[in-house]
Structures are given as C-alpha cells and as structure tokens.
Design a protein around this motif. Structure first.
Motif, PDB file in Angstrom:
ATOM      1  N   UNK A  58      22.924   9.888   6.491  1.00 56.75           N
ATOM      2  CA  UNK A  58      22.692  10.967   5.519  1.00 56.75           C
ATOM      3  C   UNK A  58      21.342  11.628   5.758  1.00 56.75           C
ATOM      4  N   UNK A  59      20.318  10.851   6.082  1.00 61.82           N
ATOM      5  CA  UNK A  59      19.011  11.436   6.370  1.00 61.82           C
ATOM      6  C   UNK A  59      19.078  12.339   7.589  1.00 61.82           C
ATOM      7  N   UNK A  99      28.884  13.613   2.906  1.00 60.22           N
ATOM      8  CA  UNK A  99      29.506  13.291   1.631  1.00 60.22           C
ATOM      9  C   UNK A  99      30.647  12.308   1.859  1.00 60.22           C
ATOM     10  N   UNK A 100      31.077  11.688   0.767  1.00 61.19           N
ATOM     11  CA  UNK A 100      32.138  10.688   0.887  1.00 61.19           C
ATOM     12  C   UNK A 100      32.976  10.670  -0.379  1.00 61.19           C
ATOM     13  N   UNK A 101      34.225  10.332  -0.207  1.00 59.78           N
ATOM     14  CA  UNK A 101      35.121  10.062  -1.334  1.00 59.78           C
ATOM     15  C   UNK A 101      35.961   8.850  -0.954  1.00 59.78           C
ATOM     16  N   UNK A 102      36.269   8.043  -1.953  1.00 56.66           N
ATOM     17  CA  UNK A 102      36.945   6.787  -1.658  1.00 56.66           C
ATOM     18  C   UNK A 102      37.697   6.313  -2.894  1.00 56.66           C
ATOM     19  N   UNK A 103      38.674   5.471  -2.650  1.00 53.62           N
ATOM     20  CA  UNK A 103      39.451   4.853  -3.730  1.00 53.62           C
ATOM     21  C   UNK A 103      39.728   3.410  -3.324  1.00 53.62           C
ATOM     22  N   UNK A 104      39.485   2.498  -4.239  1.00 46.09           N
ATOM     23  CA  UNK A 104      39.679   1.071  -3.948  1.00 46.09           C
ATOM     24  C   UNK A 104      41.147   0.810  -3.622  1.00 46.09           C
ATOM     25  N   UNK A 105      41.380   0.142  -2.487  1.00 44.49           N
ATOM     26  CA  UNK A 105      42.728  -0.196  -2.064  1.00 44.49           C
ATOM     27  C   UNK A 105      43.455   0.907  -1.341  1.00 44.49           C
ATOM     28  N   UNK A 112      31.027  14.892   7.399  1.00 47.38           N
ATOM     29  CA  UNK A 112      29.758  15.393   7.921  1.00 47.38           C
ATOM     30  C   UNK A 112      29.893  16.898   8.139  1.00 47.38           C
ATOM     31  N   UNK A 113      29.056  17.679   7.463  1.00 48.10           N
ATOM     32  CA  UNK A 113      29.052  19.134   7.638  1.00 48.10           C
ATOM     33  C   UNK A 113      27.762  19.549   8.320  1.00 48.10           C
ATOM     34  N   UNK A 114      27.900  20.439   9.319  1.00 47.36           N
ATOM     35  CA  UNK A 114      26.762  20.906  10.100  1.00 47.36           C
ATOM     36  C   UNK A 114      26.881  22.419  10.302  1.00 47.36           C
ATOM     37  N   UNK A 115      25.752  23.085  10.564  1.00 47.45           N
ATOM     38  CA  UNK A 115      25.805  24.533  10.833  1.00 47.45           C
ATOM     39  C   UNK A 115      26.662  24.831  12.063  1.00 47.45           C
ATOM     40  N   UNK A 116      27.448  25.905  11.968  1.00 47.54           N
ATOM     41  CA  UNK A 116      28.374  26.266  13.045  1.00 47.54           C
ATOM     42  C   UNK A 116      28.249  27.757  13.330  1.00 47.54           C
TER      43      UNK A 116
END
Length: 597
Positions: A414-415, A425-431, A438-442
């Motif tokens: 992240x740094x 960023x991240x999204x997650x769900x248990x199980x 990862x977003x970068x300039x394009x």
C-alpha cells in the motif's frame, strides 16, 4: 533570552483571531451581568423623563440586545461556531447592537427634560463599557467604540449649555479607547505566548509519538527477525552442515536442499520487506516513474507462479482488457520494479493462502487509471481482519498460522502504491475469498520504455560482449563469492581484489573490460579507488566502473562524483548484474554524461 525568542514567534493570524474571540467570549457573561445591574438604575432615572414612548422603545432595544447576546453565548457552544469568519461577524454584530442601544439611550435622553444630563451620563458609561468589552478583538473595537461614543457626544455638543459636559464625555470616551488599546496589546502578547506554548507542546507530543513509533517499530523488527530469520537460518545451517559432511551426517537429499533454498529465499524476502518498510516509513523510499507494459508484467509473474499453483491444484488464470491487446495499447506510468514487487506479493499471497479453487488476475482500463486485480477463493477476511492485515508486523492468526512471513507485505504494498500515485484497495468475505485491486496512472498514448526491467531472470545480458575480463573489489568473502558466481554464470572471467588499494594496483598493470567496486572496504574504499583510477594513468583509466552500494543516495552521489559510471544496488541478482553489464557495454566513454542507473 528564551522569553524574548518566544515573544518573537509570529503566530498565524487565524490563531490570533481565535484567541481574541475566545477572550471576548469569556467576557460576555460579565457584560450581561453589568448591563443587568445597570438596567434598574436606567429604569429609575428614565421614569423622570417626559417622553414615555422613548422609554418603552429603550426597553425593547435592551430586550433585543439581551436576547441577541444570550443566543450568541449559546451559539458559541455549537459546532457552526468553528467557522472563524462567521464567528467574528457574530461578535462584531452583537457589539454593534449594544453600541446602537447606547445611541438610542442618547436620543431618548436628548428629549428627557430634567433627566437629560443624568441619562447622558448613563449613556457615556454605556459607551465606556462597550469599549471595554470590545477590547480583546481589534476589528470589533475599532467599529464598536466609535459607534457607541457617537450618541452621547453628539447629544452633549448639540446644545451650547452642555459644552462642558460634552468635553467631559469626550475625555471619558477617549480615555476608555486608549485603555482598551493598551488592553488589546496586552491580550495580543498573552495570546502570542499561549500560541507559542501550544506549538511547543504539539511539537513535543509529535516527537514523543515519533519516539514511541520508532520504539514499537524496532521492537517489531527484533521480534520478526528473532522468529523468522533465526528459525530459517537454523534449518539452512543444518542442511549446509550435512552437505559439508560435518558430524558424520549423510549428504542432504534434493528435497532437503530445495527446502533449504526456499527457506533462504524466504529470509531474503523478510529482510527486503523489513528494510523497505522502514525506508518507506521514514520517507526515504524513492520510486522512478517510467512507462511500462502491464500485460507483460502480469504474464511474466503468472508464468513464474504457475508451477507453485499447480502443485496445490489451483487454477491460475489471467483476464486482460481488450483495450490492452492492440498495438497501441498504452502504458502504465509508474516504477516497473516496485509494481512488480506489489503484484508479486499479491499473487504470492493469493496462492499461499488459497487451499482449493482458483486465482484470477484481471487487468482493466478505468479512464486514466489501470486496475490490476488479484482475486482468489481463499479463506477470506472480515473487515476487522482486513484492517489488521494492512498493519505492519501484524498477521491474521486465523489464516496465517503455519505460514511464513513478517506481516509486512500488504502494508509495504500500500505504501508503494501511494508513492507511485496509485492506491491499493481490497474487499473480502469470510469463506468466499478476497480481491485486491492495485490502481496506477495509465497513459493510453504512451509506449513502454522499460520492458527489459520486467524480464524474468536472464542468463545473459543482451548486447554485452562475451568473456569480459572483470575486476571486482569486495572485502566480504561471501559477497565476493556470490558476485563471482553470477559473473561466471554469465560467461565472464573474474579477478578478485580484497580492497580498493589492491584493485587500483591491479588496474595499473593489467587491462580489464569492466571494474566493479564495493563502497565500504578497508585500506581504500570504493569511491577513493574510483577517483585514483580516473586521475591516474594506465590501461583502465577509461574503463567503465560499476559501483556496488547498499542503497543510500549519499553513497551513489559519492561514487558518481568519484568517476563511477553505473550504480548497482545490493543485494545483487543475476538480472541486475546482467543489466549493469549491458549498460556498461553500451556506455560511450567519450560522452561526459554518466550512465547512472
């Protein structure tokens, strides 16, 4: 002297205004009390006046002012009062209302008959009080005091028989204004001291927090090194001891050697992550933004991780946006090596923690950004566990038990993303699983310039001549052996000198195609040896010099100033050495510009 220096500190205008308004707000209850005590006296004197209509109007004005002040005092306790400009306007408006009340009393007194002189004296006292209570805030004082004094002064000088009383009124209001200015000056000095004190306290708190953060960081580093590195080194030592035949033990098997190699690589990863994290935390980690091909980067990393995924029975797939498949597909503007480090960490974690199912890598163009998503069907994380996963030296116990690592990968990733102008960023769900983005300039119009940086480890450097005669100067035997092994693996001849003085002497009598000098060596360090070679005479005066440093910018600058051409940072790798050899082969010594990389 300390007090004088503190008084010389010029606080911000906003802080001064806040202090002045706070001081005036502290006087509001006393103002209300003074006017409450004065009201019965005014009513008694006003009862002798000949104009009851004006008497009633005076009471109405007092009631309006009383309500306005009461509302202002309550408003100061609410959040909207944090708007400094609005708060200053409210303070001035309330003062002007009281000043207008004094003007109204003067008008009432002018036609009060026998009670005229007494009521005008009361109006003068009201003007003095308005001046006093407006003293803390200079703009309010300059507005309120003249308005309040105008009423009794005009009334007194409007009649010839009250000229003497007018002069006394003028003297009283002028004296009140002078004292109010002196009081305002005293308030400002006190406010300067208070602001300087607050700044000093804030600075000490920041220093204390920084010291506590450093102490925690050092404690975390020691705990990580003591656990991860001690355990790993113990296993590697046992395998090496068996390979050396110590203790009568049999030679290690291929599986044991592979396990020892994996442990050594894990140790290097832990050390690199720890050092990079500390460097980033201190603000000394730098990134170089250049256009590169994200498709090639992802495909290379996926190819490297496919065997690992296959051994776990995982499906590893890549989905690429059609916009990235054409000939003019654009490029990411970021640090290619750091991006590779971030994506490699995300992909490695996905494979490491996923027991069954699949891992997908998706590339998608989103306007002026490119998104690299790594999704898995692993154990997933709750919101609390996700926050913990991004904290340095913190590992999720539910999913991290029995898995090597320092707990720095996601925090460092992240740094690095932020340093490159992107985000992680991240999204997650248990199980269900997790998805890290990862977003970068394009830039859709840019073309890749650093594709060679993204190559997997190559065995030869394109464009570099074969069988170069390379002189290396390195006092550490292990580092020298590693560098020699890499150079010989690339097909070159190596001569080793144990310090800079020995390297300079050898360079005077033998011709070499390349010189590789370490920075810190006994007898003579690398920059001194480079300067000696450049200033002296001999067959290697113009031979390209590769400076090997630990990574500090000061070391690189010192080497370049001494005459080095190329910078190579430790720990050295086959790819890094190959790139340095290719840069050296392409170097034109007739060009005064250095090829520092």
């Amino acid at each position: 002297m300390i007090a004088e220096r503190r008084l010389a500190v010029t606080p911000t205008d906003g802080a001064q205004v806040v202090k002045a308004l706070d001081a005036q707000a502290a006087l509001l209850p006393y103002a209300l009390g003074v006017f409450a005590v004065s009201l019965p006296l005014f009513v008694w004197v006003g009862s002798f006046a000949a104009n009851p209509l004006w008497m009633t109007a005076s009471f109405v004005v007092f009631a309006i002012n009383w309500g306005a002040f009461y509302a202002a005092v309550n408003w100061l306790r609410d959040e909207p009062s944090q708007d400094l400009a609005r708060r200053a306007r409210v303070h001035v408006l309330c003062g002007v209302l009281w000043a207008l009340a004094v003007v109204q009393i003067s008008i009432f007194a002018h036609g009060a008959g026998p009670a005229r002189e007494t009521l005008l004296l009361l109006a003068t006292a009201g003007a003095v009080l308005c001046t006093f209570f407006a003293a803390p805030y200079m703009p309010g004082l300059l507005i309120i005091a003249p308005v309040a004094a105008a009423g009794p002064l005009v009334a007194q000088f409007s009649q010839t028989d009250s000229r003497l009383a007018g002069e006394l009124t003028f003297g009283a209001t002028a004296l009140a204004m002078t004292l109010a200015l002196i009081l305002n000056r005293m308030f400002r000095r006190q406010h300067d001291l208070a602001i300087a004190h607050e700044q000093l306290v804030d600075e000490r708190l920041r220093v204390l927090e920084e010291a506590e953060r450093t102490a925690r960081s050092k404690s975390d580093i020691v705990a990580t090194l003591s656990h991860e590195i001690r355990n790993g080194l113990t296993g590697v030592t046992h395998v090496l001891a068996a390979a050396a035949g110590r203790g009568g033990r049999a030679a290690p098997s291929r599986e044991q050697l592979n396990a020892a190699l994996d442990a050594a690589q894990d140790l290097i990863a832990v050390l690199n992550a720890t050092l990079d994290s500390e460097t980033a935390e201190s603000g000394r980690l730098q990134v170089d933004a250049h256009p590169f091909d994200p498709v090639r980067l992802v495909q290379d990393l996926t190819l490297l991780d496919k065997p690992h995924a296959a051994t776990k029975g995982l499906e590893l797939s890549v989905h690429i946006d059609p916009l990235l498949r054409g000939p003019a597909r654009g490029a990411v503007i970021a640090d290619a090596l750091r991006t590779r480090q971030v994506v490699s960490n995300l992909l490695g974690n996905a494979i490491k923690y996923t027991v069954r199912g699949r891992v997908e890598v998706r590339l998608e163009v989103r306007g002026e950004l490119i998104a690299i998503e790594v999704a898995d069907t692993g154990p997933g994380l709750s919101s609390e566990e996700m926050e913990q996963a991004f904290e340095p030296f913190r590992r999720v116990e539910r999913t991290g038990a029995g898995v090597n690592g320092a707990g720095l990968g996601l925090s460092l990733a992240r740094q690095l993303a932020r340093l490159m102008g992107g985000a992680l960023d991240a999204r997650s769900a248990v199980g269900v699983g997790s998805c890290f983005t990862l977003t970068l300039p394009f830039d859709p119009t840019a073309q890749s310039e650093l594709e060679e940086e993204l190559d997997t480890v190559t065995m030869e450097a394109p464009g570099a001549p074969r069988a170069l005669r390379v002189l290396i100067a390195e006092d550490d035997a292990l580092n020298a052996a590693m560098l020699r092994a890499v150079l010989e693996q690339l097909g070159h001849q190596v001569v080793h000198a144990q310090n800079g003085r020995r390297a300079a002497d050898l360079a005077k009598i033998a011709e070499f195609d390349l010189l590789m000098l370490d920075h810190r060596m006994p007898v003579m360090d690398g920059p001194s040896a480079a300067a000696t070679l450049r200033q002296g005479e001999g067959p290697n005066q113009s031979t390209p010099i590769v400076a090997i440093i630990d990574g500090e910018a000061e070391e690189a600058a010192e080497f370049l100033e001494a005459g080095a051409d190329i910078i190579l940072r430790k720990p050295v790798s086959v790819a890094g050495v190959a790139r340095a050899l290719a840069d050296a082969a392409a170097l034109d010594r007739s060009d005064p510009a250095k090829a520092a990389a």
